[in-house]
Design an enzyme around this catalytic site. Sequence first.
Site, mmCIF file in Angstrom:
data_model
loop_
_atom_site.group_PDB
_atom_site.id
_atom_site.type_symbol
_atom_site.label_atom_id
_atom_site.label_comp_id
_atom_site.label_asym_id
_atom_site.label_seq_id
_atom_site.Cartn_x
_atom_site.Cartn_y
_atom_site.Cartn_z
ATOM 1 N N CYS A 74 41.926 44.752 38.852
ATOM 2 C CA CYS A 74 40.896 45.163 39.812
ATOM 3 C C CYS A 74 40.993 44.355 41.106
ATOM 4 O O CYS A 74 40.800 44.901 42.193
ATOM 5 C CB CYS A 74 39.520 45.028 39.178
ATOM 6 S SG CYS A 74 39.263 46.210 37.833
ATOM 7 N N HIS A 134 38.143 50.795 34.805
ATOM 8 C CA HIS A 134 37.183 49.707 34.980
ATOM 9 C C HIS A 134 36.186 50.114 36.058
ATOM 10 O O HIS A 134 36.488 50.950 36.922
ATOM 11 C CB HIS A 134 37.894 48.432 35.406
ATOM 12 C CG HIS A 134 38.711 47.803 34.327
ATOM 13 N ND1 HIS A 134 39.165 46.511 34.402
ATOM 14 C CD2 HIS A 134 39.165 48.276 33.134
ATOM 15 C CE1 HIS A 134 39.862 46.206 33.326
ATOM 16 N NE2 HIS A 134 39.874 47.270 32.542
ATOM 17 N N CYS A 183 38.990 41.538 37.089
ATOM 18 C CA CYS A 183 40.232 41.090 36.462
ATOM 19 C C CYS A 183 41.354 41.152 37.508
ATOM 20 O O CYS A 183 41.140 41.555 38.657
ATOM 21 C CB CYS A 183 40.564 41.977 35.261
ATOM 22 S SG CYS A 183 41.018 43.667 35.704
ATOM 23 N N GLU A 212 35.169 48.651 38.723
ATOM 24 C CA GLU A 212 35.631 48.427 40.088
ATOM 25 C C GLU A 212 36.584 49.522 40.548
ATOM 26 O O GLU A 212 36.486 50.002 41.684
ATOM 27 C CB GLU A 212 36.359 47.074 40.201
ATOM 28 C CG GLU A 212 35.529 45.883 39.800
ATOM 29 C CD GLU A 212 35.702 45.473 38.346
ATOM 30 O OE1 GLU A 212 35.677 44.257 38.078
ATOM 31 O OE2 GLU A 212 35.855 46.348 37.468
#
Length: 142
Positions: free
Chosen positions: A79, A46, A76, A48
């Site tokens: 993260c 992801h 999410c 992040e």
Amino acid sequence: MRRALDLARRAQEEGEVPVGAVVVHEGKVVGEGWNHPISSADATSHAEIEAIRSACRTLGNYRIPGSTLYVTLEPCVMCSGAIQHARIGRVVFGAHDPKTGGCGSVVNLFAEPRLNHHATVVPGVLADESVAMLRSFFAGRR
């Protein structure tokens, strides 16, 4: 946040969900990332996570207190957990994520009193641009 939007466009150009992230420490960009779990065959890729990894390498530490993470979509739970472990002090995001948001839309890990680190969360920054990019991407997929 504008740089995070640029990185989200890069993800979109690569066929990934358009999310970009930037870590700023002491006024300088120290980490960047964009979504690429599909192309990397890695569920943890992801934006992040990639930005945090980059920042940790740049600063030579797995903890980066005093940093701010700018991201185009609400982090999410995965993260948000990484943000907590990295001790990032502030999270600024664009679009809320009503399906997997870990900063208040579904759950709020930063408000959980049993956890030992709580970042300040600033939602909705350049949200219209972030939402438009996400809608455009998913409309093209349907």
